[in-house]
Each structure stands twice: as structure tokens, then as C-alpha cells.
Enzyme design. Sequence first.
Site, PDB file in Angstrom:
ATOM      1  N   PRO A  83     -38.691  12.973 -33.886  1.00  0.00           N
ATOM      2  CA  PRO A  83     -39.881  13.412 -34.164  1.00  0.00           C
ATOM      3  C   PRO A  83     -41.122  12.793 -33.672  1.00  0.00           C
ATOM      4  O   PRO A  83     -40.905  11.573 -33.293  1.00  0.00           O
ATOM      5  CB  PRO A  83     -39.745  13.023 -35.672  1.00  0.00           C
ATOM      6  N   CYS A  84     -42.176  13.498 -33.445  1.00  0.00           N
ATOM      7  CA  CYS A  84     -43.211  12.753 -32.503  1.00  0.00           C
ATOM      8  C   CYS A  84     -44.636  12.476 -33.392  1.00  0.00           C
ATOM      9  O   CYS A  84     -45.508  12.116 -32.946  1.00  0.00           O
ATOM     10  CB  CYS A  84     -43.584  13.838 -31.549  1.00  0.00           C
ATOM     11  N   GLN A  85     -44.447  12.854 -34.739  1.00  0.00           N
ATOM     12  CA  GLN A  85     -45.776  12.764 -35.634  1.00  0.00           C
ATOM     13  C   GLN A  85     -46.369  11.564 -35.398  1.00  0.00           C
ATOM     14  O   GLN A  85     -47.655  11.473 -35.509  1.00  0.00           O
ATOM     15  CB  GLN A  85     -45.354  13.275 -36.903  1.00  0.00           C
TER      16      GLN A  85
END
EC number: 2.1.1.37
Length: 389
Positions: A83-85
Site C-alpha cells: 500500500p502506498c497511501q
Amino acid sequence: MTDLNFPAKESRLQWAEFFAGGGMARAGLGDNWKCVLANDFDHIKVKCYAENWGSDDLIPGDIRTVPSTIVPDSLDLAWASTPCQNFSSAGKGEGLLGAASSVFTAWWEIIQKKYVAGTHPKIIVLENVRGLLKSRNGQDFRTVAESFGSSGYHFGVVVVDAIHFLPQSRPRIFLVAIRDDIEIPASLVSDNTVQVWHPDDLVSAIQKLPEIIRQRHVWWRLPTPPAMALTLSDILEHDAAVWHTPEQTQKLLDAMSLINISKVKNVARSNSLVVGTLFRRMRPHEGRMRSFTEIRLDGVAGCLRASDGGSSRQMLIFIEGEAIRTRHMTARESARLMGLSDDYSLPTAKTHAAKVIGDGVAIPVVRFLADSLLTPLALVGNYSALKLS
């Protein structure tokens, strides 16, 4: 490139796909690779993955609940699009401390247990946004690099932008690691940095790593990027358009800065049809934040994002003289911007489709990395090799 001797179909290169999303890495790797395990916790993505790839090897659920014992030993490849959030410019800059991106630690515990048992994957790919390089003043990138370096891997990082293959600006970092006992072909190692794959921010991030970790770093050699043949107009669904009302279009134009509205006027003078993209962005204005409409007119879309990623959905603008129309991009158009074929099954709900697409990895980029680096590393026995100490 040297001809590759691929294994027979029944003994294809085996790999596992973590944070699998809709299976775009699987689409990019192709039939020479056999996916033996896929994992994601998001029920929308899991359903989409199963519809397109089947569920035989799909393990739904939080990565924290996946025991290392169900991950096959000595895989040819473990791919993780974590995940890159919390690294993204649309996030809050929490990095590895953020709720989403912190799952890197849980995933790495699986790799670490395999390492202790001597059955860790031959190759690992970690894909994420470019913001990881500078997250928390470089501390997060150092943590990731140290994790690989202390667990039996040499590693290199490249930045590949989908714009080389598709009409979408989508730069991503790919950390590609190879197990210490594997000899690295000299043809895959560069003796200097190539700007297009190793931009200044990446070089700076590597230089800031501790010396003991830099000794395990490799500058991967990739070929010159191909000439991108597609334009934004090539991916349009002309029969599926739902146009904004004239009032909605005018509202978007009224929210433009003087610079952006001048771009529209300049294009309108040509009297030929020009297609561009629109974005709603929060910008400082007179001491407060205000929503502006920003335009892009170079035939390339901006980076697609998930519906819950902190940014508004991308829109299209069609300018032909004084006639101006706008609309949202369709799910199928967004899918084409990721390299997905039209027979790929998308969720019916627009927000669900945006989540699957926006969180994915561009398929031609995966294919490029597979052809140029991953498959040669996996079939390393076919090469004269250079042993890194």
C-alpha cells in the site's frame, strides 16, 4: 538479448503475488510464470481477482493473518505492491508508521522466516510510489533497504514511468532483490547510473544509505525505453460517454486559474479537436485552501488514483474551437491506461473499478521488467555471470 530457455509449461517459474489487487502484475508477467499464491485483504479487489484469474491459489485476508508455512518454499519470485497511501503526495506523510503502509513489516516477517529456514524467494520485487524515497526524511527507504540487505539479498532500485508505454504519467519505484547465493549476470549490471531509470532523487536516496547497506546495492541495467505509440485519444470509449451538462462544464472552467484558462483559449484558436484531462486540486489562495480545476493538454493522462486515495476522479475535456465538453473518464478508459485488455472483467460500480485500477501496476511496465531483468535473473544459469561479494 540472449535467447532465454523457458521451462516447460508444467514447470514454469513459480511466484507469489502479495497485495495482489486485481492481478495486474500477473497479467504483466504472463504465461511463463505460474502464480502459486495470491493475497489481498480488500474484498472488492479479491472478488475482481477471482473473476479474472480464479480463486484456486487466492488467499483472502489481512497479510498479518497469513502464516509463512502456506507460502511455498524457494519461490522464483515474490512480488509485493505494498500500500502506498502513506507515501503518496495525496496522503499525510505517515510513511511506514501509517496504518496502510505499515503492513510492509508484516509481509517482511514472512520473508524473514523463510530466510531463517533457508527457503526464501530467489527474487523479490517491491513496487511503490516514488514518495517512499523521501518519506520521513529517508528513514522509511532506509528501513526497507536494511530489511533486504540483512536478510540475504543484494538489491537495486529503478524508477519506471508508465509514460514510456502508455499515455499515463505514472512513475513508480521497483526494488528488485536477488538472493545472495545467486550469481548476477554481468549483462544486467550497469557500471554507472542511467538517468531515465535512476533519477537524481533515487541516486540521492541510495547515497544516503549506510555504507554496509550500499555495499549490497546493484545498479540494474535496463534497455532504452521504447517509443510510446499510444495517445490519450487512442483509449477513448466514444459510445460510452456520459457528458457533463453545460452548467457543470462551465463550473469547471470557472474554477481554473488564469494560467489554465489561457491554455484552453490557446487550444480553442486552432479549431481542431484536442482532448485533455482535468483534475480538481486543493491549492492555497488568498490565505486559505481552495479547489481549482487544472488541465493537461499533452495527450497524456495524469496518474490514475484509487477512489479512496485522497484525490478526485480524473476527467476529460474536449476542445474544438468554441465548443467545449467535459466528462468523467470511464472505467474501461482507465483500465486501458493501465494496459488492461478489454476482456478484463471490471467491477460494475465506478468507485469499485477506480479502486482496483488506481491501486494497480501498469501491465506493460511489469512486462518490460520481466523481459529485461526478472526472467534473466530467474534463468540465471543461461548466462555467464558476475559474482558480487
